[in-house]
Design a protein around this motif. Structure first.
Motif, PDB file in Angstrom:
ATOM      1  N   ALA A 176       0.884  -1.169   0.000  1.00 26.44           N
ATOM      2  CA  ALA A 176       0.000   0.000   0.000  1.00 26.44           C
ATOM      3  C   ALA A 176       0.918   1.214   0.000  1.00 26.44           C
ATOM      4  O   ALA A 176       1.751   1.364   0.896  1.00 26.44           O
ATOM      5  N   ALA A 177       0.796   2.045  -1.027  1.00 28.68           N
ATOM      6  CA  ALA A 177       1.652   3.218  -1.167  1.00 28.68           C
ATOM      7  C   ALA A 177       0.819   4.489  -1.024  1.00 28.68           C
ATOM      8  O   ALA A 177      -0.263   4.584  -1.601  1.00 28.68           O
ATOM      9  N   ALA A 178       1.323   5.438  -0.250  1.00 32.04           N
ATOM     10  CA  ALA A 178       0.677   6.748  -0.092  1.00 32.04           C
ATOM     11  C   ALA A 178       1.386   7.735  -1.016  1.00 32.04           C
ATOM     12  O   ALA A 178       2.615   7.839  -0.988  1.00 32.04           O
ATOM     13  N   PHE A 179       0.601   8.429  -1.853  1.00 29.49           N
ATOM     14  CA  PHE A 179       1.184   9.389  -2.797  1.00 29.49           C
ATOM     15  C   PHE A 179       1.607  10.655  -2.075  1.00 29.49           C
ATOM     16  O   PHE A 179       0.937  11.127  -1.164  1.00 29.49           O
ATOM     17  N   GLY A 180       2.736  11.223  -2.518  1.00 27.36           N
ATOM     18  CA  GLY A 180       3.218  12.508  -2.001  1.00 27.36           C
ATOM     19  C   GLY A 180       3.105  13.583  -3.058  1.00 27.36           C
ATOM     20  O   GLY A 180       2.396  14.555  -2.915  1.00 27.36           O
TER      21      GLY A 180
END
Length: 93
Positions: free
Chosen positions: A81-85
């Protein structure tokens, strides 16, 4: 939404894998990889959005961010699960 993507993990060294999203939203994405990423937490994802309407070619969008969660699938693949910056639209080839 299932979209092709290129995942690049880095923390001094860079590891890259082509895969597909399992889920994507405005704040992040979830996908599976076959590699072990260990303590790599910085991520760069290049999503390939399909051409539609008046757009004649696929659009590539690069997101940078961080790994928010890891989970193992029953088949042994690593779920990320990747959180966008940040986001950047890439020039078409």
């Amino acid at each position: 939404m299932r979209l092709p993507l290129i995942a690049r993990f880095s923390n001094g060294s860079v590891h890259e894998e082509e895969t597909f999203t399992q889920d994507v939203s405005s704040s992040g994405a979830f996908f599976y990889v076959d590699m072990e990423i260990g303590g790599l937490r910085q991520i760069e994802l290049t999503l390939i959005l399909p051409a539609e309407g008046e757009t004649p070619a696929d659009i590539r969008v690069r997101y940078t961010g961080r790994v928010a969660r890891l989970e193992r699938s029953p088949e042994g693949r690593l779920g990320v699960a990747a959180a966008f910056g940040s986001c950047e639209y890439l020039a078409q080839a």
